[in-house]
Design a protein around this motif. Structure first.
Motif, PDB file in Angstrom:
ATOM      1  N   ARG A 357       5.709  -5.020  -1.507  1.00 62.52           N
ATOM      2  CA  ARG A 357       4.251  -4.847  -1.483  1.00 62.52           C
ATOM      3  C   ARG A 357       3.716  -5.192  -0.097  1.00 62.52           C
ATOM      4  O   ARG A 357       3.330  -6.334   0.148  1.00 62.52           O
ATOM      5  CB  ARG A 357       3.606  -5.725  -2.552  1.00 62.52           C
ATOM      6  N   THR A 359       1.090  -5.901   2.624  1.00 63.22           N
ATOM      7  CA  THR A 359      -0.250  -6.435   2.363  1.00 63.22           C
ATOM      8  C   THR A 359      -0.921  -6.842   3.669  1.00 63.22           C
ATOM      9  O   THR A 359      -0.320  -7.546   4.485  1.00 63.22           O
ATOM     10  CB  THR A 359      -0.169  -7.668   1.434  1.00 63.22           C
ATOM     11  N   THR A 401      -3.462  -3.658  -0.140  1.00 66.48           N
ATOM     12  CA  THR A 401      -2.047  -3.664  -0.458  1.00 66.48           C
ATOM     13  C   THR A 401      -1.626  -2.367  -1.131  1.00 66.48           C
ATOM     14  O   THR A 401      -2.455  -1.643  -1.683  1.00 66.48           O
ATOM     15  CB  THR A 401      -1.717  -4.861  -1.374  1.00 66.48           C
ATOM     16  N   TYR A 402      -0.342  -2.094  -1.045  1.00 69.14           N
ATOM     17  CA  TYR A 402       0.250  -1.029  -1.856  1.00 69.14           C
ATOM     18  C   TYR A 402       1.652  -1.452  -2.246  1.00 69.14           C
ATOM     19  O   TYR A 402       2.284  -2.289  -1.583  1.00 69.14           O
ATOM     20  CB  TYR A 402       0.265   0.308  -1.100  1.00 69.14           C
ATOM     21  N   SER A 403       2.151  -0.895  -3.330  1.00 68.53           N
ATOM     22  CA  SER A 403       3.516  -1.166  -3.750  1.00 68.53           C
ATOM     23  C   SER A 403       4.358   0.069  -3.521  1.00 68.53           C
ATOM     24  O   SER A 403       3.877   1.204  -3.588  1.00 68.53           O
ATOM     25  CB  SER A 403       3.558  -1.548  -5.239  1.00 68.53           C
ATOM     26  N   THR A 436       3.493   4.163  -7.394  1.00 70.33           N
ATOM     27  CA  THR A 436       2.853   3.322  -6.379  1.00 70.33           C
ATOM     28  C   THR A 436       1.476   2.883  -6.870  1.00 70.33           C
ATOM     29  O   THR A 436       0.757   3.660  -7.515  1.00 70.33           O
ATOM     30  CB  THR A 436       2.709   4.088  -5.053  1.00 70.33           C
ATOM     31  N   GLN A 437       1.135   1.650  -6.558  1.00 66.55           N
ATOM     32  CA  GLN A 437      -0.218   1.152  -6.822  1.00 66.55           C
ATOM     33  C   GLN A 437      -0.868   0.773  -5.509  1.00 66.55           C
ATOM     34  O   GLN A 437      -0.266   0.080  -4.688  1.00 66.55           O
ATOM     35  CB  GLN A 437      -0.193  -0.062  -7.751  1.00 66.55           C
ATOM     36  N   ILE A 438      -2.078   1.227  -5.294  1.00 61.96           N
ATOM     37  CA  ILE A 438      -2.897   0.818  -4.153  1.00 61.96           C
ATOM     38  C   ILE A 438      -3.976  -0.110  -4.681  1.00 61.96           C
ATOM     39  O   ILE A 438      -4.592   0.161  -5.722  1.00 61.96           O
ATOM     40  CB  ILE A 438      -3.516   2.035  -3.445  1.00 61.96           C
ATOM     41  N   ARG A 440      -7.183  -3.201  -3.623  1.00 62.68           N
ATOM     42  CA  ARG A 440      -7.995  -3.958  -2.684  1.00 62.68           C
ATOM     43  C   ARG A 440      -8.667  -5.089  -3.450  1.00 62.68           C
ATOM     44  O   ARG A 440      -9.237  -4.870  -4.531  1.00 62.68           O
ATOM     45  CB  ARG A 440      -9.054  -3.081  -2.016  1.00 62.68           C
ATOM     46  N   ARG A 486      -7.872  -1.145  -8.406  1.00 64.34           N
ATOM     47  CA  ARG A 486      -6.498  -0.673  -8.526  1.00 64.34           C
ATOM     48  C   ARG A 486      -6.444   0.836  -8.781  1.00 64.34           C
ATOM     49  O   ARG A 486      -7.186   1.361  -9.622  1.00 64.34           O
ATOM     50  CB  ARG A 486      -5.783  -1.366  -9.681  1.00 64.34           C
ATOM     51  N   LEU A 515       0.201   8.235   1.571  1.00 68.15           N
ATOM     52  CA  LEU A 515      -0.629   7.161   1.009  1.00 68.15           C
ATOM     53  C   LEU A 515      -2.041   7.162   1.561  1.00 68.15           C
ATOM     54  O   LEU A 515      -2.935   6.526   0.969  1.00 68.15           O
ATOM     55  CB  LEU A 515       0.034   5.806   1.279  1.00 68.15           C
ATOM     56  N   TRP A 609      -3.010   3.205   4.652  1.00 61.92           N
ATOM     57  CA  TRP A 609      -3.110   3.808   3.323  1.00 61.92           C
ATOM     58  C   TRP A 609      -4.585   3.874   2.927  1.00 61.92           C
ATOM     59  O   TRP A 609      -5.460   3.323   3.619  1.00 61.92           O
ATOM     60  CB  TRP A 609      -2.278   3.038   2.296  1.00 61.92           C
TER      61      TRP A 609
END
Length: 970
Positions: A357, A359, A401-403, A436-438, A440, A486, A515, A609
């Motif tokens: 992740r 960040t 962040t993103y995963s 993927t999860q974005i 803030r 999310r 992204l 991203w």
């Protein structure tokens, strides 16, 4: 098994006691014939210091040299007992700016040691009238006075002093303490927040302010439970005059710190002797943010011409802009994979990466601190102090962040032939489908502290009575709720390639997705959280001392009542209506804020991203009002708790001094008794509703202590200390609470245990201290802590609402130990020819070894090292002060820190070794005005994390910070 552990503990304890006593006995016998420390019987009444020194010279038959100006206006306490003449002088001048040193011809030289910028005098090897004295100012002066305080104490302590008003030797108290032997710090956003002593975590330390209990703030940013850990970032260092690190207790000190006690001291007006106005203005620039942050401080102190009344007020305002480039959330798991795509798991059991992740964390902080004090001392017998401190820290937090490489397609979703397996680790592959999860996160966090206290001291006829009362509060809350926006969806094939920690970052490539495309992912939810914690401390104590003559020079007795209450509240809501499954256009996003994320770090992965606009997404969510108006949910009740703690303590202690084979021995012996009554209130879930519950527990502790100092010669002394100590469990661990992870794919939970017993330990210290020159010393020591009641975190399966969670909760375990050595060196090179006589150096090294018994969730036990302990740490400081120029360079380093032991070794990420290089330079334009330049982490050190065989598990870069400014004193 228990018999073996008990015998092992007894053997360790016997070995340490025997070694310590053997070392002391050997020193006594070897030096008995030649010891210079002649022992005499002393009977002195409280009187002016000049007369007391003259009377002591007559009674001891020792020449004591001093100038009338050096002792003018000073008063000596009553002194009775058997001791060496030099020890008697040290006790007479305790609390003053004076030092004493033995001349080669046997005379004792008493002179002033500066603690301000004005030149003052430290004792020399020749009488003051016969030769030039050694002049010590500034930082060297603070080291000299701190060393003198360490030398005079009966117990094992270290001291850090402000070299002048508003000039604590670091912008953060914790960062100054990391230069003390055996002390390391925990950083957050590049700033020291928590302090560890001798390998034990921050929960094992007691922090006091002017010897008073203080309330502590909780971490509301991520709702982490700090418990009893004091946050050093909440108090500005400019308000502190000194910090004492107490490693071996006296019976008169508050119990509760197996690691140690950290006592913060603020300035008081009569200590400054005269009216003072001090101002400071600096500006700092963190490299990663490019911002310019102001820091302003000032102090005004007034004292009457007769020295009977004084008042002081001090204030600090500072701003701090921080940025951290990180990779967090790195996951690893043991398993098998399908390497050829035929649907069967054909590999051996290997270590598989499951997620990373990247960040970007940014904060804007502003802090205000105010300290005030009033002193009244109408005569030498009575003194009254009233003082208070208030501080407020605001933190505006923004996290992006993103995963990636989340392992959603594993173990079977691997392109045939792409898997790279090295030494049982899947280091690279191409997955056929990844998710993927974005996200803030934004919030405003606030930490407030205040403490008000008063104390009075009365002396007459050999009696001293002191009373103190205080009340304080620490409040942590979220004035603006925490919002986490999310977005979550599939991104197709992804290639990843992992390296070892410290080598480079992982390489991650999304083969079919960008992204930065706002339309890439649908919305998932908005997470809403409000959180507050209020910690209140009230205390009152009474101490009585009777001065005596003979072997026992004083008897002490006292009692203290302390009451603490902790109320912790948390509410979580997920807004999904109008968000989940919906795609949003570019108007819901804002440009990525930086163009150099992870710049300079080796590794290839997306560094920009899509950045959600929280306000736009919140406006798009529907049904918010109904959710906010709804009663607290079961989860909210399970997360909230209240703890009450009442402590009634009393102690008896005796100071003693006696000759032993020509060696002067002094010290103290005593016992402290504490009765603790705790109430833990919260909610228990029966699978349908959360029901209120409350648990009460009362326990007693008898805590004996012994401190011995052997003055082998005028420059050499040895110490031995033994005591029983306790640390009460973390307040959060005592709470009947249950926190469920919000992720639907990571089923974990954290709980508390109201039945926990306090940690108990026997601890032993032995040191040898050689004070070979003014302001200089070489100190070596050993320590051992035998923890007989040990609390650790246990993980087991837990079923709630039909779901099985991995629940982590504290549990009473077996025994544990902490053992180590400390070496410290400090020297002022005044013997060198000018201009090199302004040089000085400090160095210390600590080695720690630990072990503990842990219980397995499946039954049985295992032994391993304790978590959060660095085996090795050291600090190096070189400084130069001459005329108008001052310079100081410091390097602090600590080794690897384990955060997960036993089992699979994947439950937590371990910290790799880390070092920080700092400097401070100053130029005195006039006697009252000084320009300063400072640098922190100037070598650009970064923090790495790892699991198992140094597999990559995390990365943090908070950059360098440079500061410039001016200080003025009138």
């Amino acid at each position: 098994m228990n018999t073996v552990i008990t015998n092992r503990r007894r053997l360790r304890r016997s070995f340490v006691l025997g070694a310590a006593f053997a070392a002391l006995s050997t020193a006594f016998l070897a030096t008995a014939a030649s010891a210079q420390a002649r022992v005499v019987t002393v009977h002195l009444a409280a009187q002016p210091l000049a007369k007391a020194l003259e009377a002591l010279a007559r009674q001891s038959g020792t020449d004591i040299l001093f100038t009338p100006a050096a002792v003018a206006g000073m008063t000596a306490p009553a002194l009775n007992g058997t001791m060496a003449p030099q020890a008697a002088v040290e006790r007479l001048i305790t609390g003053t700016r004076l030092t004493v040193r033995r001349d080669p011809n046997g005379a004792l030289l008493v002179s002033g040691a500066a603690i301000s910028a004005a030149p003052q005098t430290v004792a020399t090897n020749t009488p003051p009238n016969d030769a030039a004295e050694i002049v010590v100012t500034g930082y060297a002066s603070s080291l000299t006075t701190a060393l003198a305080q360490k030398r005079k104490a009966t117990n094992v302590i270290d001291v850090v002093k402000a070299e002048d008003i508003g000039k604590f030797p670091a912008q953060n108290i914790a960062e100054a303490l990391q230069r003390v032997p055996g002390v390391s710090i925990v950083r957050d956003r590049g700033e020291g927040v928590f302090v560890r002593i001798r390998g034990l975590g921050a929960n094992f330390q007691v922090v006091t302010l002017n010897d008073r209990s203080v309330a502590v703030n909780e971490n509301v940013r991520d709702s982490g439970q700090s418990g009893r850990q004091f946050r050093f970032d909440t108090l500005p260092s400019e308000l502190m005059s000194a910090v004492e690190v107490i490693k071996s207790p006296r019976a008169s000190l508050d119990e509760g710190g197996i690691g140690g006690t950290i006592n913060l001291r603020t300035f008081r007006p009569l200590d400054l002797k005269k009216p003072v106005l001090s101002l400071s203005a600096t500006a700092s620039s963190p490299r990663l943010t490019g911002a310019v942050d102001p820091r302003l401080s000032g102090m005004a102190s007034w004292a009457s011409s007769d020295g009977k009344i004084g008042a002081l007020i001090a204030g600090v305002y500072d701003e701090r802009t921080t940025r951290q480039d990180r990779i967090t959330g790195v996951g690893w798991a043991d398993g098998k994979i399908d390497t050829d795509g035929n649907g069967s798991l054909d590999s051996a059991t290997i270590l598989i990466p499951t997620a990373i992740r990247p960040t970007l964390e940014r904060e804007n902080r502003d802090r205000i601190g105010i300290n005030g004090a009033v002193q009244w001392k109408p005569d030498d017998r009575f003194e009254l102090n009233v003082d208070g401190l208030w501080s407020r820290l605001n933190v505006a937090y923004d996290e992006l962040t993103y995963s990636a490489a989340d392992g959603a397609g594993l173990p079977r979703g691997i392109v045939p032939g792409s898997a790279v397996i090295e030494n049982g680790v899947l280091t690279g592959a191409t997955t056929t489908a990844s998710t993927t999860q974005i996200g803030r996160e934004t919030s405003l966090l606030q930490y407030k502290n205040w403490l008000v206290g008063t104390n009075a001291r009365w002396q007459a006829g050999g009696w001293t009575i002191a009373a103190d009362g205080s009340i304080g509060q620490a409040y942590s809350n979220t004035p603006e709720p925490i919002y986490r926006t999310r977005l979550l969806g599939a991104v197709g094939a992804t290639t990843f390639d992992f390296a070892k920690a410290g080598d480079r970052l992982p390489n991650v490539t999304l083969l079919n997705a960008d992204l930065s495309n706002p339309a890439l992912l649908p919305g998932r939810r908005i997470e809403y959280r409000v959180n507050d914690s209020k910690d209140r401390e009230r205390a009152a104590k009474l101490d009585v001392t009777r001065d005596l003559s003979g072997v026992f020079s004083a008897l002490h007795a006292g009692a203290k009542y302390q009451k603490r209450t902790r109320a912790y509240n948390r509410r979580d809501i997920n807004f999904t209506s109008g968000i989940a499954g919906k795609y949003f256009d570019a108007s819901y996003f804002v440009p990525f804020p930086v163009d150099d994320f992870l710049d300079g770090a080796k590794g290839d992965l997306p560094t920009t991203w899509a950045m959600p606009d929280p306000a736009k997404f919140l406006a798009a969510a529907t049904g918010k009002e109904a959710l906010l108006a709804a009663p607290l949910a079961r989860g909210d009740l399970r997360n909230s708790y209240a703890i009450g703690e009442e402590i009634l303590a009393g102690y008896g202690m005796a100071d003693f001094a006696f000759p032993l084979g020509g060696v002067a021995v002094r010290g103290d012996i005593g016992v402290r008794y504490a009765r603790t009554r705790q109430t833990s209130s919260g909610y228990a879930d029966n699978g349908k509703v959360a029901l209120p519950v409350s648990y009460e527990k009362t326990y007693d502790n008898f805590l004996p202590s012994l401190n011995l100092v052997a003055e082998v010669s005028p420059d050499l002394q040895m110490r031995f200390a033994a005591s029983k100590v306790i640390t009460r469990p973390s307040l959060a661990d005592l709470a009947p609470r249950l926190t469920i992870n919000s992720s639907p794919t990571v089923l974990t939970a954290v709980g508390g245990n109201p039945e926990l017993k306090p940690f108990e330990a026997w601890q032993y210290d032995g040191t040898v201290e050689w004070y070979f020159a003014p302001g200089s010393a070489l100190v070596g020591g050993v320590f051992y802590k035998d923890i007989t009641t040990f609390v650790f975190q246990q993980t087991r399966d837990f079923v709630l609402d039909g779901q099985t969670y991995r629940l982590t909760a504290p549990k009473n375990g077996g025994d544990a130990y902490v053992a180590g050595i400390e070496i410290a060196y400090q020297q002022l090179f005044k013997m060198l020819p000018a201009p090199f006589d302004g040089l000085g150096a400090q160095a210390n090294y600590t080695h720690t070894k630990t072990g503990g018994t842990y219980a397995l969730a499946t039954g049985g036990t295992f032994r391993d090292a304790l978590v959060d302990v660095a085996k090795d740490s050291f600090n190096l400081t070189a400084f130069y002060e001459k005329d108008r120029v001052g310079a100081r360079v410091s390097y602090s380093w600590r080794g690897n820190v384990l955060r997960d032991v036993g089992g699979a070794g994947l439950a937590a990420n371990n910290d790799s070794a880390f070092g920080s290089l700092d400097f401070d330079m100053s130029y005195k334009v006039t006697p009252n005005v000084t320009f300063v330049v400072q640098g922190m982490n100037v070598a650009g050190g970064v923090q790495w994390q790892y699991v198992r065989d140094n597999q990559f598990a995390g990365y943090t870069d908070y950059g360098r910070t440079f500061t410039a400014g001016v200080r003025a004193k009138f």
